[in-house]
Design an enzyme around this catalytic site. Structure first.
Site, PDB file in Angstrom:
ATOM      1  N   GLU A 252      74.359 145.400 -35.073  1.00  0.00           N
ATOM      2  CA  GLU A 252      73.277 145.282 -36.061  1.00  0.00           C
ATOM      3  C   GLU A 252      72.385 146.516 -35.954  1.00  0.00           C
ATOM      4  OE1 GLU A 252      71.297 141.622 -35.115  1.00  0.00           O
ATOM      5  OE2 GLU A 252      73.092 140.421 -35.501  1.00  0.00           O
ATOM      6  N   PRO A 253      71.462 146.705 -36.898  1.00  0.00           N
ATOM      7  CA  PRO A 253      70.607 147.905 -36.819  1.00  0.00           C
ATOM      8  C   PRO A 253      69.897 148.033 -35.468  1.00  0.00           C
ATOM      9  CG  PRO A 253      70.354 146.850 -38.953  1.00  0.00           C
ATOM     10  CD  PRO A 253      71.244 145.948 -38.145  1.00  0.00           C
TER      11      PRO A 253
ATOM     12  N   GLY B 253      90.270 180.928 -33.599  1.00  0.00           N
ATOM     13  CA  GLY B 253      89.441 180.749 -34.794  1.00  0.00           C
ATOM     14  C   GLY B 253      90.156 179.952 -35.870  1.00  0.00           C
TER      15      GLY B 253
ATOM     16  N   GLU C 141      83.285 150.067 -29.424  1.00  0.00           N
ATOM     17  CA  GLU C 141      83.713 148.999 -28.491  1.00  0.00           C
ATOM     18  C   GLU C 141      83.038 149.199 -27.135  1.00  0.00           C
ATOM     19  OE1 GLU C 141      86.248 146.903 -29.706  1.00  0.00           O
ATOM     20  OE2 GLU C 141      86.516 148.094 -31.509  1.00  0.00           O
TER      21      GLU C 141
ATOM     22  N   THR D 146      80.102 152.131 -25.442  1.00  0.00           N
ATOM     23  CA  THR D 146      80.116 153.572 -25.127  1.00  0.00           C
ATOM     24  C   THR D 146      80.680 153.791 -23.715  1.00  0.00           C
ATOM     25  OG1 THR D 146      77.909 153.400 -24.192  1.00  0.00           O
ATOM     26  CG2 THR D 146      78.033 153.938 -26.542  1.00  0.00           C
TER      27      THR D 146
HETATM   28  C1  LIG Z   1      82.866 154.413 -36.719  1.00  0.00           C
HETATM   29  C2  LIG Z   1      82.326 153.190 -36.055  1.00  0.00           C
HETATM   30  C3  LIG Z   1      83.023 151.993 -36.144  1.00  0.00           C
HETATM   31  C4  LIG Z   1      82.478 150.815 -35.603  1.00  0.00           C
HETATM   32  N1  LIG Z   1      83.117 149.606 -35.806  1.00  0.00           N
HETATM   33  C5  LIG Z   1      82.478 148.466 -35.449  1.00  0.00           C
HETATM   34  C6  LIG Z   1      83.020 147.183 -35.793  1.00  0.00           C
HETATM   35  O1  LIG Z   1      84.084 147.073 -36.418  1.00  0.00           O
HETATM   36  N2  LIG Z   1      82.322 146.079 -35.439  1.00  0.00           N
HETATM   37  C7  LIG Z   1      81.143 146.138 -34.742  1.00  0.00           C
HETATM   38  O2  LIG Z   1      80.560 145.087 -34.467  1.00  0.00           O
HETATM   39  N3  LIG Z   1      80.617 147.337 -34.383  1.00  0.00           N
HETATM   40  C8  LIG Z   1      81.244 148.495 -34.718  1.00  0.00           C
HETATM   41  N4  LIG Z   1      80.700 149.713 -34.372  1.00  0.00           N
HETATM   42  C9  LIG Z   1      79.508 149.760 -33.559  1.00  0.00           C
HETATM   43  C10 LIG Z   1      79.728 150.328 -32.156  1.00  0.00           C
HETATM   44  O3  LIG Z   1      80.473 149.447 -31.359  1.00  0.00           O
HETATM   45  C11 LIG Z   1      78.359 150.669 -31.566  1.00  0.00           C
HETATM   46  O4  LIG Z   1      77.875 151.776 -32.290  1.00  0.00           O
HETATM   47  C12 LIG Z   1      78.403 150.951 -30.093  1.00  0.00           C
HETATM   48  O5  LIG Z   1      78.655 149.772 -29.384  1.00  0.00           O
HETATM   49  C13 LIG Z   1      77.124 151.573 -29.575  1.00  0.00           C
HETATM   50  O6  LIG Z   1      75.982 150.912 -30.040  1.00  0.00           O
HETATM   51  P1  LIG Z   1      74.782 151.765 -30.678  1.00  0.00           P
HETATM   52  O7  LIG Z   1      75.382 152.691 -31.657  1.00  0.00           O
HETATM   53  O8  LIG Z   1      73.754 150.835 -31.178  1.00  0.00           O
HETATM   54  O9  LIG Z   1      74.217 152.618 -29.472  1.00  0.00           O
HETATM   55  P2  LIG Z   1      73.041 152.189 -28.463  1.00  0.00           P
HETATM   56  O10 LIG Z   1      73.352 150.887 -27.843  1.00  0.00           O
HETATM   57  O11 LIG Z   1      71.732 152.333 -29.147  1.00  0.00           O
HETATM   58  O12 LIG Z   1      73.182 153.315 -27.339  1.00  0.00           O
HETATM   59  C14 LIG Z   1      72.572 154.595 -27.451  1.00  0.00           C
HETATM   60  C15 LIG Z   1      72.829 155.353 -26.139  1.00  0.00           C
HETATM   61  O13 LIG Z   1      72.236 154.626 -25.028  1.00  0.00           O
HETATM   62  C16 LIG Z   1      73.225 154.360 -24.052  1.00  0.00           C
HETATM   63  N5  LIG Z   1      72.978 153.058 -23.427  1.00  0.00           N
HETATM   64  C17 LIG Z   1      72.672 151.877 -24.026  1.00  0.00           C
HETATM   65  N6  LIG Z   1      72.566 150.909 -23.111  1.00  0.00           N
HETATM   66  C18 LIG Z   1      72.822 151.463 -21.914  1.00  0.00           C
HETATM   67  C19 LIG Z   1      72.885 150.982 -20.568  1.00  0.00           C
HETATM   68  N7  LIG Z   1      72.693 149.676 -20.273  1.00  0.00           N
HETATM   69  N8  LIG Z   1      73.184 151.849 -19.579  1.00  0.00           N
HETATM   70  C20 LIG Z   1      73.414 153.152 -19.848  1.00  0.00           C
HETATM   71  N9  LIG Z   1      73.369 153.678 -21.093  1.00  0.00           N
HETATM   72  C21 LIG Z   1      73.081 152.842 -22.103  1.00  0.00           C
HETATM   73  C22 LIG Z   1      74.554 154.355 -24.821  1.00  0.00           C
HETATM   74  O14 LIG Z   1      75.653 154.568 -23.957  1.00  0.00           O
HETATM   75  C23 LIG Z   1      74.320 155.474 -25.810  1.00  0.00           C
HETATM   76  O15 LIG Z   1      74.567 156.701 -25.168  1.00  0.00           O
HETATM   77  C24 LIG Z   1      81.250 150.889 -34.887  1.00  0.00           C
HETATM   78  C25 LIG Z   1      80.567 152.112 -34.752  1.00  0.00           C
HETATM   79  C26 LIG Z   1      81.088 153.257 -35.341  1.00  0.00           C
HETATM   80  C27 LIG Z   1      80.332 154.546 -35.218  1.00  0.00           C
END
Ligand SMILES: Cc1cc2nc3c(=O)[nH]c(=O)nc-3n(C[C@H](O)[C@H](O)[C@H](O)COP(=O)(O)OP(=O)(O)OC[C@H]3O[C@@H](n4cnc5c(N)ncnc54)[C@H](O)[C@@H]3O)c2cc1C
Length: 386
Positions: free
Chosen positions: A126-127, A340, A363, A365
Site C-alpha cells: 500500500e502507499p 559504450g 517480494e 528488499t
Molecule cells: C515493479 C514492482 C512490482 C511489484 N509487485 C508487487 C505485487 O505484485 N504485489 C505486492 O503486494 N507488492 C508488489 N510490489 C511492492 C514491493 O514488494 C515493495 O515495493 C517492496 O516490498 C518494498 O516496499 P517499499 O517499496 O514500500 O519500500 P520500504 O518498505 O519503504 O523500504 C524503503 C527502504 O527501507 C529499507 N527498510 C525497510 N524496513 C527495513 C528494516 N526493517 N530493516 C532494514 N531496512 C529496512 C528497505 O530495504 C528499503 O531500502 C512491487 C513493487 C515493484 C516496484
C-alpha cells in the site's frame, strides 16, 4: 548437472526450450517495447499448461514439482523477461488458493488459474505499507454475508490483466497483524476498481497498478483460510514468491552473460578479440561462477518447497537476495563488456541492467531478506546451544 531429472522432466524442459527459442526469444524486444500485456505469449504458455505446473491434476494443473516450476520459470525469464515476470506474479495468487483454499474455492478459482484461462495477481503493498507487511491499512468489515473492503493497494503486478486477486486486508484492526485476512477478489466486483498503471524503469509491458477498494463487496465465502490468518498466508506466499524472483534473476543473469560472452568473442580491439584480454576473462569467470551458485541456491529453495523442509524461509530468502544481487552485478558487467555500445539501445544489455534492479526490490528488499536469514540462523544457533 541434471539433478537426476526423469525422462518426463527432461521432455518438458526440452519442449519449453523449443517454445522459448522459436516463439518467446525472437520477439522479446518487441514484447518489451510494446508496453502492452503479452496476451499472445500468455495464451501459448497456457496451451502448454505451464501456469499449472505444481498444481494437482484434479484442479487443472500438471501435478509436477516446484523444481519443475523453477526450471521452467528460469527458461521463460531467459527467453523473455516480460513473460517470466507474468508467470511468477501469477503464482502469487495461485499458490495461496492452492495452499489455503477450501474445496469450493479451489474448484472455482484455482482451476481457471492453473489452466491459464484466467490470470492472477496478489495485493499486499500500500502507499504507506511496504516492508512492514503486518501494518496493512486496507480494512475489511463484515456486514451480513459480505465484507466491505476499503483501501488502496499499489504496484500490483498483473493488475488489470488479472481477473482473480488475492488481497490482504485487516478485518480486525484492534488485533494488529492478527486481524489480517486474505480475500479472493474478482475483477468486476462492486466497489473494486483498477487504478493507475505505473511508469517504470523497466518491464513496461508488465502492468503494476493500483487496486482501489471503496466499499468493495466481497462475499464472506471468499475469505482464504479463515479470518485472522492473512499474515500467515502472506508469509507463506512470499516464500514461494522469493523462489519465483530467484529463478527470474538467474534466467535474466544467464541471458546477460550469454550476450556478454557472445560480444566478447566477436569484438576486436588492439588487434585481438576482447575475450582474449585477461581482464575480460576474469569478468566472464566471475559471472559464470556466480550464476551457477545462484542457480544451485534457487533450486535448493525449490527442493525445500517440494520436501516440506523447515529451512524453506531461510533458503528462499538466501536464494532471493543472492540471485538478485548476482543478477545486478552480471547485467552491469555485461554492459561493461559491450563498452559504450552497451549503453546504446541497439543492444539489449542496457535493458537487462534496468530490469535487474527489480529483483533486489520486490517480494522483500535485500535488507528484509537479510533480516529473515539472520533471524533463522540465529534461532538455529541458539537452539544448538541449549
Ligand atoms: C515493479 C514492482 C512490482 C511489484 N509487485 C508487487 C505485487 O505484485 N504485489 C505486492 O503486494 N507488492 C508488489 N510490489 C511492492 C514491493 O514488494 C515493495 O515495493 C517492496 O516490498 C518494498 O516496499 P517499499 O517499496 O514500500 O519500500 P520500504 O518498505 O519503504 O523500504 C524503503 C527502504 O527501507 C529499507 N527498510 C525497510 N524496513 C527495513 C528494516 N526493517 N530493516 C532494514 N531496512 C529496512 C528497505 O530495504 C528499503 O531500502 C512491487 C513493487 C515493484 C516496484
Amino acid at each position: 548437472m541434471d539433478f537426476g531429472f526423469s525422462e518426463e522432466q527432461l521432455e518438458l524442459y526440452e519442449a519449453v526450450q523449443e517454445f522459448c527459442d522459436d516463439v518467446l526469444a525472437p520477439k522479446a524486444e518487441e514484447t518489451d517495447a510494446k508496453g502492452e500485456f503479452p496476451w499472445d505469449n500468455v495464451k501459448q504458455m497456457a496451451q502448454m499448461d505451464l501456469f499449472g505446473i505444481p498444481v494437482p491434476e484434479e484442479y487443472g494443473g500438471m501435478g509436477l514439482s516446484w523444481m519443475d516450476w523453477a526450471v521452467v520459470g528460469e527458461q521463460l525469464a531467459h527467453a523473455c523477461t516480460t513473460s517470466g515476470a507474468v508467470f511468477a506474479a501469477h503464482m502469487l495468487c495461485m499458490y495461496p488458493i492452492m495452499a489455503f483454499g477450501s474445496e469450493e474455492q479451489k474448484q472455482k478459482y484455482l482451476t481457471p488459474l492453473a489452466t491459464g484461462e484466467k490470470i492472477g495477481a496478489m495485493g499486499l503493498t500500500e502507499p504507506d505499507v511496504g516492508s512492514d507487511a503486518g501494518s496493512v491499512k486496507t480494512k475489511a468489515k463484515l456486514v451480513g454475508d459480505e465484507y466491505l473492503l476499503n483501501g488502496t493497494k499499489i504496484f500490483i503486478t498483473n493488475g488489470g490483466a488479472a481477473e482473480t486477486y488475492v488481497v490482504i486486508a485487516n478485518a480486525n484492526p484492534e488485533k494488529g497483524m492478527r486481524g489480517l485476512t486474505a480475500f479472493i477478489v474478482e475483477k468486476g466486483m462492486e466497489g473494486f476498481e483498477i487504478g493507475k498503471n505505473e511508469k517504470k524503469m523497466g518491464f513496461p509491458s508488465v502492468p503494476n497498478t493500483e487496486l482501489i477498494f471503496q466499499d468493495a463487496r466481497v462475499p464472506r465465502e471468499n475469505v482464504l483460510g479463515r479470518e485472522g490468518r492473512g499474515f500467515r498466508v502472506a508469509m507463506d506466499l512470499l516464500d514461494v514468491g522469493r523462489i519465483g524472483m530467484a529463478i527470474g534473476a538467474v534466467g535474466l543473469a544467464q541471458k546477460a552473460y550469454d550476450d556478454g560472452v557472445a560480444y566478447s568473442l566477436v569484438r576486436e580491439q588492439f588487434g585481438q578479440k576482447i575475450s582474449e584480454f585477461q581482464a575480460i576473462q576474469h569478468q566472464i569467470a566471475d559471472m559464470a561462477m556466480e550464476i551457477e551458485a545462484g542457480r544451485l541456491l534457487a533450486r535448493k529453495a525449490a527442493w525445500c518447497k517440494d520436501n516440506g523442509s523447515p529451512e524453506l524461509s531461510k533458503i528462499a530468502a538466501m536464494a532471493k537476495v543472492y540471485t538478485s544481487e548476482v543478477c545486478a552485478r552480471v547485467c552491469n558487467r555485461a554492459v561493461n563488456i559491450h563498452g559504450g555500445h552497451g549503453y546504446i539501445c541497439d543492444h539489449a544489455v542496457q535493458r537487462y541492467l534496468r530490469e535487474s534492479k527489480l529483483f533486489e526490490l520486490v517480494e522483500g528488499t535485500s535488507e528484509i531478506q537479510r533480516n529473515v536469514i539472520a533471524l533463522e540462523v540465529l534461532k538455529e544457533a541458539i537452539s544448538q546451544r541449549k
